[in-house]
Design a protein around this motif. Structure first.
Motif, mmCIF file in Angstrom:
data_model
loop_
_atom_site.group_PDB
_atom_site.id
_atom_site.type_symbol
_atom_site.label_atom_id
_atom_site.label_comp_id
_atom_site.label_asym_id
_atom_site.label_seq_id
_atom_site.Cartn_x
_atom_site.Cartn_y
_atom_site.Cartn_z
ATOM 1 N N ALA A 173 0.832 -1.208 0.000
ATOM 2 C CA ALA A 173 0.000 0.000 0.000
ATOM 3 C C ALA A 173 0.866 1.257 0.000
ATOM 4 O O ALA A 173 0.558 2.240 -0.681
ATOM 5 C CB ALA A 173 -0.923 -0.013 1.220
ATOM 6 N N LEU A 174 1.968 1.226 0.758
ATOM 7 C CA LEU A 174 2.867 2.376 0.800
ATOM 8 C C LEU A 174 3.506 2.609 -0.563
ATOM 9 O O LEU A 174 3.605 3.756 -1.023
ATOM 10 C CB LEU A 174 3.944 2.147 1.859
ATOM 11 C CG LEU A 174 4.969 3.275 2.050
ATOM 12 C CD1 LEU A 174 4.279 4.551 2.513
ATOM 13 C CD2 LEU A 174 6.045 2.852 3.048
ATOM 14 N N CYS A 175 3.920 1.516 -1.222
ATOM 15 C CA CYS A 175 4.544 1.641 -2.546
ATOM 16 C C CYS A 175 3.564 2.210 -3.569
ATOM 17 O O CYS A 175 3.972 2.903 -4.509
ATOM 18 C CB CYS A 175 5.054 0.274 -3.016
ATOM 19 S SG CYS A 175 6.507 -0.301 -2.105
ATOM 20 N N ALA A 176 2.283 1.906 -3.411
ATOM 21 C CA ALA A 176 1.274 2.440 -4.328
ATOM 22 C C ALA A 176 0.965 3.901 -4.027
ATOM 23 O O ALA A 176 0.635 4.678 -4.928
ATOM 24 C CB ALA A 176 0.001 1.601 -4.244
ATOM 25 N N ALA A 177 1.096 4.286 -2.763
ATOM 26 C CA ALA A 177 0.708 5.634 -2.352
ATOM 27 C C ALA A 177 1.777 6.688 -2.637
ATOM 28 O O ALA A 177 1.459 7.813 -3.046
ATOM 29 C CB ALA A 177 0.366 5.645 -0.864
ATOM 30 N N ILE A 178 3.039 6.351 -2.438
ATOM 31 C CA ILE A 178 4.100 7.356 -2.547
ATOM 32 C C ILE A 178 4.142 8.043 -3.913
ATOM 33 O O ILE A 178 4.239 9.277 -3.973
ATOM 34 C CB ILE A 178 5.473 6.732 -2.198
ATOM 35 C CG1 ILE A 178 5.530 6.403 -0.712
ATOM 36 C CG2 ILE A 178 6.612 7.682 -2.560
ATOM 37 C CD1 ILE A 178 6.833 5.761 -0.267
ATOM 38 N N PRO A 179 4.080 7.315 -5.043
ATOM 39 C CA PRO A 179 4.118 8.021 -6.337
ATOM 40 C C PRO A 179 2.974 9.016 -6.506
ATOM 41 O O PRO A 179 3.177 10.115 -7.055
ATOM 42 C CB PRO A 179 4.014 6.882 -7.362
ATOM 43 C CG PRO A 179 4.514 5.683 -6.642
ATOM 44 C CD PRO A 179 4.066 5.849 -5.227
ATOM 45 N N SER A 180 1.782 8.640 -6.035
ATOM 46 C CA SER A 180 0.650 9.562 -6.174
ATOM 47 C C SER A 180 0.836 10.789 -5.300
ATOM 48 O O SER A 180 0.448 11.904 -5.680
ATOM 49 C CB SER A 180 -0.664 8.847 -5.814
ATOM 50 O OG SER A 180 -0.667 8.455 -4.457
ATOM 51 N N TRP A 186 11.288 6.478 -1.846
ATOM 52 C CA TRP A 186 10.769 5.783 -3.026
ATOM 53 C C TRP A 186 11.902 5.167 -3.845
ATOM 54 O O TRP A 186 11.799 4.022 -4.297
ATOM 55 C CB TRP A 186 9.967 6.759 -3.880
ATOM 56 C CG TRP A 186 9.392 6.176 -5.134
ATOM 57 C CD1 TRP A 186 9.589 6.606 -6.402
ATOM 58 C CD2 TRP A 186 8.513 5.057 -5.230
ATOM 59 N NE1 TRP A 186 8.900 5.823 -7.297
ATOM 60 C CE2 TRP A 186 8.222 4.861 -6.596
ATOM 61 C CE3 TRP A 186 7.942 4.196 -4.294
ATOM 62 C CZ2 TRP A 186 7.395 3.846 -7.058
ATOM 63 C CZ3 TRP A 186 7.107 3.178 -4.754
ATOM 64 C CH2 TRP A 186 6.834 3.013 -6.118
ATOM 65 N N ASN A 187 13.006 5.897 -3.998
ATOM 66 C CA ASN A 187 14.159 5.364 -4.731
ATOM 67 C C ASN A 187 14.742 4.137 -4.023
ATOM 68 O O ASN A 187 15.143 3.158 -4.670
ATOM 69 C CB ASN A 187 15.238 6.440 -4.872
ATOM 70 C CG ASN A 187 14.816 7.575 -5.794
ATOM 71 O OD1 ASN A 187 13.923 7.407 -6.622
ATOM 72 N ND2 ASN A 187 15.443 8.722 -5.650
ATOM 73 N N ASP A 188 14.771 4.182 -2.688
ATOM 74 C CA ASP A 188 15.266 3.035 -1.915
ATOM 75 C C ASP A 188 14.368 1.819 -2.102
ATOM 76 O O ASP A 188 14.851 0.691 -2.250
ATOM 77 C CB ASP A 188 15.352 3.389 -0.427
ATOM 78 C CG ASP A 188 16.463 4.391 -0.123
ATOM 79 O OD1 ASP A 188 17.368 4.540 -0.968
ATOM 80 O OD2 ASP A 188 16.417 5.010 0.954
ATOM 81 N N LEU A 189 13.066 2.037 -2.100
ATOM 82 C CA LEU A 189 12.114 0.942 -2.266
ATOM 83 C C LEU A 189 12.225 0.316 -3.653
ATOM 84 O O LEU A 189 12.147 -0.910 -3.802
ATOM 85 C CB LEU A 189 10.685 1.436 -2.025
ATOM 86 C CG LEU A 189 10.310 1.733 -0.568
ATOM 87 C CD1 LEU A 189 8.921 2.365 -0.500
ATOM 88 C CD2 LEU A 189 10.349 0.465 0.275
ATOM 89 N N ILE A 190 12.424 1.152 -4.669
ATOM 90 C CA ILE A 190 12.584 0.641 -6.036
ATOM 91 C C ILE A 190 13.838 -0.229 -6.124
ATOM 92 O O ILE A 190 13.823 -1.316 -6.706
ATOM 93 C CB ILE A 190 12.664 1.806 -7.045
ATOM 94 C CG1 ILE A 190 11.303 2.513 -7.144
ATOM 95 C CG2 ILE A 190 13.089 1.296 -8.417
ATOM 96 C CD1 ILE A 190 11.325 3.739 -8.033
ATOM 97 N N SER A 191 14.939 0.250 -5.529
ATOM 98 C CA SER A 191 16.193 -0.510 -5.560
ATOM 99 C C SER A 191 16.045 -1.830 -4.817
ATOM 100 O O SER A 191 16.526 -2.880 -5.273
ATOM 101 C CB SER A 191 17.324 0.310 -4.930
ATOM 102 O OG SER A 191 17.561 1.492 -5.672
#
Length: 203
Positions: free
Chosen positions: A18-25, A46-51
């Motif tokens: 849910a956090l990964c979906a929310a941050i970009p928005s 967000w960059n850390d989560l993507i990596s």
């Protein structure tokens, strides 16, 4: 989990997905009154989560490749309750299983057999003992849950057994019972270096 909920009014459930979906928005929304500094922090998160997500995907591919290359792990994956991760961890932790006297002992060592409480002449089975390797036990139960959820759409002896148990008891009980059966089947396959036998799984 709220991200500075009182100041910004941004709320997200306590789940990583849910956090990964929310941050970009949140980052794209210019009207949510986030400060420039907070946007900077969010962008870094967000960059850390993507990596991290990319690294996990790479490791998943490595594990799947290893599970395909190894003869024993290929055999273990013939059973629907064993995925690449569980197969590789089983081989790493259990080896050829010859240090166990029988399949029941191996299942008990993994904490997949019920604890027993005795009082007088009465015996009562409690929840699983949670002994042994908790990570391997979790993997087997996790894979078993996937089998239980799909069993009602299949027509074979194992699926009928799982579906009946899930109906009479509950899905979690059926998943643990299937994980126990998986451990016992894995014992036979590892010790005897054999392929999966559907007839044994149905007993």
């Amino acid at each position: 989990m709220g991200v500075d909920e009182c100041e910004y009014g941004l709320v997200v459930p306590q789940q990583l997905r849910a956090l990964c979906a929310a941050i970009p928005s949140w980052l794209e929304d210019a009207g949510n009154k986030l400060t420039a500094h907070f946007r900077y922090l969010l962008q870094g998160l967000w960059n850390d989560l993507i990596s991290l997500h990319q690294r996990v995907r790479e490791l998943d591919v490595d594990i799947e490749t290893l599970a395909k290359q190894n003869k024993v792990t290929r055999h273990l994956q013939q059973f629907r309750g064993v995925g690449p991760m569980a197969a590789t961890v089983l081989v790493a932790n259990v080896g050829d299983a010859k240090h166990y006297c029988n399949s029941l002992q191996m299942a008990a060592a993994l904490g997949l057999t019920p604890r027993q409480h005795s009082s007088g002449n009465k015996y009562r089975l409690l929840g699983i003992s949670n002994r042994g390797d908790g990570y391997l036990r979790t993997l087997l139960i996790h894979d078993a849950r996937a089998v239980v959820s799909q069993a009602k759409n299949k027509d074979n002896r194992l699926s009928r057994w799982v579906t009946d148990l899930a109906t009479r008891k509950q899905p979690n009980v059926a998943a643990v019972a299937l994980a126990n059966k998986t451990a016992r089947i894995a014992y036979a396959m590892l010790r005897n270096e054999t392929d999966y036998d559907p007839n044994f799984a149905s007993t």
